[in-house]
Write a protein that holds these residues in place. Structure first.
Motif, mmCIF file in Angstrom:
data_model
loop_
_atom_site.group_PDB
_atom_site.id
_atom_site.type_symbol
_atom_site.label_atom_id
_atom_site.label_comp_id
_atom_site.label_asym_id
_atom_site.label_seq_id
_atom_site.Cartn_x
_atom_site.Cartn_y
_atom_site.Cartn_z
ATOM 1 N N LYS A 150 -2.351 -1.481 4.612
ATOM 2 C CA LYS A 150 -2.690 -2.786 4.049
ATOM 3 C C LYS A 150 -4.130 -2.820 3.556
ATOM 4 C CE LYS A 150 0.661 -5.458 6.744
ATOM 5 N NZ LYS A 150 0.854 -6.474 7.810
ATOM 6 N N LEU A 151 -5.043 -2.205 4.323
ATOM 7 C CA LEU A 151 -6.444 -2.190 3.923
ATOM 8 C C LEU A 151 -6.613 -1.427 2.606
ATOM 9 C CD1 LEU A 151 -9.302 -2.989 4.752
ATOM 10 C CD2 LEU A 151 -9.489 -0.838 5.999
ATOM 11 N N PRO A 171 -6.096 -7.517 12.566
ATOM 12 C CA PRO A 171 -6.702 -6.330 11.968
ATOM 13 C C PRO A 171 -5.712 -5.627 11.051
ATOM 14 C CG PRO A 171 -7.166 -6.427 14.315
ATOM 15 C CD PRO A 171 -6.176 -7.511 14.026
ATOM 16 N N PRO A 172 -6.111 -5.305 9.797
ATOM 17 C CA PRO A 172 -5.167 -4.693 8.856
ATOM 18 C C PRO A 172 -4.842 -3.258 9.227
ATOM 19 C CG PRO A 172 -7.365 -4.722 7.923
ATOM 20 C CD PRO A 172 -7.440 -5.479 9.229
ATOM 21 N N PRO A 204 -4.093 0.698 8.096
ATOM 22 C CA PRO A 204 -4.690 1.497 7.021
ATOM 23 C C PRO A 204 -3.991 1.271 5.685
ATOM 24 C CG PRO A 204 -4.499 2.812 9.007
ATOM 25 C CD PRO A 204 -3.794 1.512 9.290
ATOM 26 N N GLN A 242 -5.370 -3.592 -0.270
ATOM 27 C CA GLN A 242 -6.309 -4.669 -0.581
ATOM 28 C C GLN A 242 -7.474 -4.147 -1.423
ATOM 29 O OE1 GLN A 242 -7.400 -6.319 3.223
ATOM 30 N NE2 GLN A 242 -5.356 -7.130 3.632
ATOM 31 N N ILE A 243 -8.056 -3.015 -1.002
ATOM 32 C CA ILE A 243 -9.199 -2.452 -1.723
ATOM 33 C C ILE A 243 -8.766 -1.968 -3.103
ATOM 34 C CG2 ILE A 243 -10.924 -0.601 -1.708
ATOM 35 C CD1 ILE A 243 -10.914 -0.771 1.349
#
Length: 417
Positions: free
Chosen positions: A379-380, A374-375, A377, A383-384
Motif C-alpha cells: 500500500k505504501l 500502518p500501511p 509495503p 501511495q508513493i
C-alpha cells in the motif's frame, strides 16, 4: 486402509487487528479444536501454512502454538501434526524447534531441502501418516511456500521459478508413487495461490517469478486430496478434492460472512466409488463479532443504535465496529465522539471510520479514511507511486512485491545466522 485427518490453515497467530490483539480469539479457536480432536481422534492434523502472522512472532504467539501441540498430544497421543510454512512464516524458524515438535508427534516442513548433489531431499518433503497400530495409511507430500531463492539455480530443471515449481511437483509426486502401497492414500499439502481461488483484502500477494497464481494441473490425478493454505475463504478449486480450508477467524472486515471451518477428510483407498472420499465440515464458532456499518450519516446512527446492548467487561472480548458513511459535506470535528456516544457502552471497539463523498450526481467518489493503520509495503508503494503522478501498473507492482519477498528472505537469513 482408511485415513482420517483434519485440514486447517492460516491461523496467523499473533495478529494485531488495527492494533488490537487477537490472542483471545485464537485461544477460543484452539480450545474448540482440541475438543474436536479429542472427540474425533483423527490420524493427522494438517496445518497448511501461515501459522504465525509475521516471520518473527512474539513469544506469546509461539507459546500459544506449542501449548496447543502439547494439549493436542495429551488428548490424542497417536495423532500426527504436520505443518508447513506459509509466506508469513519463517521456514527456518519453525524447523529449528524439531526436538520439541517430536515430543508432541509433530513435524514442520519450512523450506525446500536439497542434497549435496543438487537433487531434492525427498525424505524431507514426504511424510508418512500412521494409524494407531503404526501402519502407514497415507503419505503426505508437504510443499511449504516456494520462495524463488530457495528453488531456482540448482540444476537444468530449475533455471527459473516456473520450471522449478513444475520440477518440484513432478519429482515429489513421482517419488510418492513409488513409495505408496496398495490401499494407502496420497495427500498433498501446499501453501500457494491457485488459479480460480477467491481472495479477500487481507491476503498478502504471493509473487513467484512474476506469476501469482498456480495451475491445478500441477497435481497428478493420483493425489487423493490437496490441502491448500493462503486464501482465507473456505473453497474448492476446480474439483471437490482440491480445497482451501480458510482461516479460523476473520482477518479483515471483508471476511465477515465467511463460514470459518476445519475440514475433516476421510479417505477409503480401497473404494472406487463416491464413498472413497468423505468430507465433513466442522464450523468454527465465532468468539468476537465484527460489524460493518454502511450508509448515510442518519442511516449509520440508526444502525449503531440497533446493535445489541449489554456490557462486555474484558476489552479483548468486545466486538469490532467498522463505519463507512456517505456524505456530500465535510465531517463534523467531533463525529467520532458522536458515534461512540450512540454505541452501547463497554461493548464495542470502534476501530475504523471511513467516508465517501457524493458528487453532484449523488454517486460515491473515492473513499477517504479518517482512522489509519500502518500501511503495508504494497500500500505504501502504491501511495508513493501514484503521488508521483504515475498510473497504477500491475507489472510494476509485481516487480516490487518480488523485491519485498527477497528482502523478507534476507531478513530470515540474518535472523538465522
Amino acid at each position: 486402509m482408511t485415513v482420517r485427518f483434519f485440514h486447517t490453515s492460516d491461523w496467523h497467530l499473533g495478529q494485531f487487528f488495527y492494533n488490537h490483539s487477537r490472542q483471545y480469539e485464537h485461544e477460543q479457536f484452539l480450545l474448540w479444536l482440541i475438543h474436536q480432536i479429542k472427540e474425533k481422534q483423527p490420524h493427522a492434523l494438517l496445518i497448511a501454512g501461515d501459522i504465525f502472522d509475521v516471520i518473527n512472532p512474539a513469544s506469546a504467539a509461539q507459546k500459544q502454538l506449542y501449548q496447543f501441540l502439547a494439549d493436542a498430544h495429551a488428548v490424542a497421543p497417536h495423532m500426527q501434526t504436520l505443518m508447513i510454512a506459509g509466506n508469513h512464516d519463517s521456514g527456518y524458524r519453525i524447523e529449528q524447534v524439531e526436538p520439541l515438535l517430536e515430543k508432541y508427534n509433530a513435524k514442520a516442513v519450512g523450506v525446500i531441502a536439497w542434497n549435496a548433489d543438487k537433487t531434492l531431499n525427498l525424505d524431507h518433503l514426504l511424510q508418512p501418516i500412521l494409524n494407531e497400530d503404526k501402519e502407514v495409511v497415507a503419505w503426505c507430500l508437504t510443499l511449504p511456500f516456494l520462495r524463488s531463492s530457495e528453488i531456482t539455480g540448482y540444476n537444468d530443471q530449475t533455471t527459473n521459478s516456473q520450471n522449478a515449481i513444475a520440477y518440484l511437483h513432478q519429482q515429489l509426486i513421482a517419488e510418492a508413487k513409488t513409495r505408496t502401497k496398495p490401499n494407502q492414500a496420497l495427500i498433498l499439502m501446499s501453501h500457494a495461490h491457485m488459479q480460480g481461488g477467491e481472495t479477500s483484502d487481507s491476503e498478502r500477494p504471493i509473487i513467484i517469478g512474476n506469476e501469482e497464481a498456480l495451475s491445478t494441473s500441477l497435481f497428478d490425478d493420483v493425489i487423493d486430496y490437496v490441502a491448500l493454505g493462503h486464501l482465507h475463504k473456505p473453497q474448492k478449486v476446480g474439483q471437490a478434492n482440491i480445497r482451501y480450508s480458510g482461516s479460523p477467524i476473520p482477518l479483515s472486515f471483508s471476511e465477515i460472512n465467511y463460514k470459518h471451518q476445519v475440514i475433516e477428510v476421510e479417505i477409503h483407498p480401497e473404494e472406487n466409488n463416491e464413498s472413497r472420499m468423505i468430507y465433513n465440515i466442522l464450523e468454527i464458532p465465532r468468539s468476537v463479532e465484527l460489524h460493518k456499518i454502511k450508509g448515510s450519516l442518519s442511516e449509520v446512527f440508526e444502525k449503531l443504535k440497533a446493535l445489541p446492548s449489554g456490557e462486555i467487561a474484558n476489552i479483548d472480548h468486545r466486538e469490532y465496529v467498522d463505519i463507512e458513511y456517505h456524505t456530500d459535506t465535510p465531517p463534523q470535528p467531533n463525529l467520532r465522539q458522536q458515534f461512540e456516544d450512540v454505541l452501547a457502552p463497554n461493548r464495542y471497539r470502534l476501530i475504523r471510520i471511513s467516508r465517501q463523498y457524493k458528487n453532484q450526481n449523488h454517486e460515491l467518489d473515492e473513499q477517504q479514511h479518517i482512522l489509519l493503520e500502518p500501511p503495508t509495503p504494497e500500500k505504501l508503494f502504491q501511495q508513493i507511486w501514484e503521488k508521483q503522478g504515475y498510473h497504477s501498473d500491475e507489472t510494476v507492482l509485481k516487480d516490487f512485491m518480488s523485491l519485498v519477498e527477497e528482502a523478507q528472505k534476507s531478513l530470515e537469513d540474518d535472523t538465522n545466522i
